[in-house]
Design a protein around this motif. Structure first.
Motif, PDB file in Angstrom:
ATOM      1  N   VAL A 105       0.828  -0.995   0.028  1.00 29.89           N
ATOM      2  CA  VAL A 105      -0.160  -0.135   0.104  1.00 29.89           C
ATOM      3  C   VAL A 105       0.794   1.160   0.104  1.00 29.89           C
ATOM      4  CG1 VAL A 105      -1.804   1.492   1.235  1.00 29.89           C
ATOM      5  CG2 VAL A 105      -1.983  -1.371   1.237  1.00 29.89           C
ATOM      6  N   VAL A 107       0.682   5.079   0.976  1.00 31.40           N
ATOM      7  CA  VAL A 107      -0.207   6.126   1.369  1.00 31.40           C
ATOM      8  C   VAL A 107       0.265   7.715   1.048  1.00 31.40           C
ATOM      9  CG1 VAL A 107      -1.378   6.808   3.403  1.00 31.40           C
ATOM     10  CG2 VAL A 107      -0.880   4.728   3.237  1.00 31.40           C
ATOM     11  N   VAL A 119      -2.229   4.404   8.044  1.00 29.78           N
ATOM     12  CA  VAL A 119      -1.068   3.611   8.151  1.00 29.78           C
ATOM     13  C   VAL A 119      -0.806   2.442   9.199  1.00 29.78           C
ATOM     14  CG1 VAL A 119       1.635   3.935   8.773  1.00 29.78           C
ATOM     15  CG2 VAL A 119       0.386   5.365   7.072  1.00 29.78           C
ATOM     16  N   LEU A 122      -3.728  -0.126   8.159  1.00 29.85           N
ATOM     17  CA  LEU A 122      -3.272  -1.202   7.250  1.00 29.85           C
ATOM     18  C   LEU A 122      -2.181  -2.064   7.620  1.00 29.85           C
ATOM     19  CD1 LEU A 122      -3.814   1.451   4.208  1.00 29.85           C
ATOM     20  CD2 LEU A 122      -5.058  -0.466   4.715  1.00 29.85           C
ATOM     21  N   SER A 123      -1.150  -1.394   8.426  1.00 35.58           N
ATOM     22  CA  SER A 123      -0.066  -2.191   8.814  1.00 35.58           C
ATOM     23  C   SER A 123      -0.686  -3.443   9.749  1.00 35.58           C
ATOM     24  CB  SER A 123       0.861  -1.332   9.760  1.00 35.58           C
ATOM     25  OG  SER A 123       1.319  -0.260   8.785  1.00 35.58           O
ATOM     26  N   VAL A 129       3.256  -1.206   4.458  1.00 35.90           N
ATOM     27  CA  VAL A 129       2.882   0.116   3.993  1.00 35.90           C
ATOM     28  C   VAL A 129       4.135   1.171   3.709  1.00 35.90           C
ATOM     29  CG1 VAL A 129       1.703   2.092   4.726  1.00 35.90           C
ATOM     30  CG2 VAL A 129       1.020  -0.135   5.326  1.00 35.90           C
TER      31      VAL A 129
END
Length: 375
Positions: A105, A107, A119, A122-123, A129
């Motif tokens: 991903v 960001v 962040v 998603l992490s 990330v």
């Protein structure tokens, strides 16, 4: 030592000891909540059970009354503990799902408040990330570049958490580069991003748009809404919705136009109302310092909401008011409502004033019923 010999310091030490024991029990409860989350995942049981919560709260109110403790205090305390438990379970569910394992991903704007929230979010799902932000990544363990153009753009997701004023230009630039992954923004408004979003769609990119209806200090998504704007790319829409599947957030899908028309009331109207409230107080002349020393239930509740608005980012609030294609609609509705109240009061029109109150009661009761039914 007899009770007559007990000193204030003795009593304070006893209270300190009780407080420590309470914290130890809270910690134990949190540990058990983690086990509950594990069992719920194994059995496919939903994270939140409203019927169970109701039973527990009613039981605690009854027990509190028997012990001579305020049932309201007992309920407030238990709701805090339930919220903490749900937060633990939701985080465990997100981490256990591991939906991001082996996926990347990017960001863009990841150093901002909402960027940092995503962040971490998603992490926790296992995504690799990468942040693109001149300010750098907030977490030292996250890879970072100062310019997104320096990346290969081969990410599974590209998320924009940038200010509204620059987001559209980035979207249009991305459209020219045709990244293979899913592209989405998290802007509070979509009107200023229309050109960029539609450019991505016309270039065959997988694009959607998201509006998380919560702030960066949010820990628990239960009861929160996440809006997904359908731009005609089913794979993009479903992929981004899946990111929130392990949470208890309520997902709402709508069109580009519907989003900003509704947000004009949900954000624009509520912000404007509170700005008008604290502006009227601040400009009340001699009354201002005296008002600061007064209190009432309604005044204090409204003041608390207004204070949160006043502390927020004025630039963002101006954008929400001025960049929405439908913003004038809600401001006009607010102006008309205030004028109707003013006219009814000055003309001693009792019937009109009461009718306004009754209509509000009916509307808010319908909303309460809808909310309870959804829960």
């Amino acid at each position: 030592m007899s009770s007559d010999d007990t000193t204030l310091e003795d009593l304070r030490r006893r209270l300190n000891d009780i407080d420590r024991r309470l914290l130890a029990i809270v910690a134990e409860r949190k540990s058990v909540s983690g086990e509950v989350a594990r069992v719920k995942r194994a059995t496919g049981t939903p994270t939140r059970d409203y019927e169970r919560e109701r039973e527990v709260i009613l039981g605690v109110r009854t027990a509190a009354a028997e012990l001579g403790v305020s049932p309201g205090l007992a309920e407030d305390l238990l709701r805090l503990l339930i919220r903490s438990s749900l937060t633990t379970q939701e985080r465990a569910s997100v981490a256990a799902r591991g939906a991001g394992t082996g996926r990347r991903v990017l960001v863009i704007g990841g150093a901002g408040l909402m960027g940092r929230w995503f962040v971490e979010f998603l992490s926790s799902q296992g995504f690799a990330v990468e942040v693109a932000d001149p300010a750098g990544a907030a977490d030292a363990g996250v890879a970072c570049v100062n310019d997104w153009r320096k990346t290969d753009l081969q990410h599974d997701f590209i998320m924009l958490a940038t200010p509204l004023g620059v987001t559209d230009a980035i979207l249009r630039d991305l459209a020219l580069r045709r990244p293979p992954g899913v592209v989405f923004d998290i802007g509070s408004l979509k009107s200023p991003l229309r050109a960029g979003l539609l450019a991505l769609r016309s270039h065959g990119c997988k694009v959607t748009s998201v509006h998380p209806m919560f702030g960066p200090d949010t820990e628990l998504l239960s009861g929160r809404h996440v809006i997904f704007v359908d731009l005609g790319s089913a794979p993009a829409l479903e992929a981004v919705k899946e990111l929130f599947a392990p949470t208890m957030a309520e997902q709402v899908v709508m069109s580009l136009d519907d989003h900003d028309r509704l947000i004009a009331y949900v954000l624009g109207l509520s912000h404007a109302l509170n700005i008008a409230f604290f502006t009227a107080l601040a400009e009340s002349g001699e009354a201002a310092p005296r008002l600061a020393r007064l209190s009432s239930t309604t005044f204090d509740a409204q003041l608390e909401v207004a204070a949160r608005v006043a502390r927020d980012n004025p630039e963002l609030y101006y954008e929400i008011q001025s960049l929405n294609d439908y913003g004038a609609e809600s401001l006009e509705a607010l102006s008309k409502a205030v004028e109707r109240i003013r006219t009814a009061v000055l003309s001693q029109d009792h019937a009109t004033f009461v009718a306004l109150m009754r209509r509000g009661q009916d509307y808010l009761q319908d909303r309460k019923t809808l909310t309870e039914r959804r829960a």
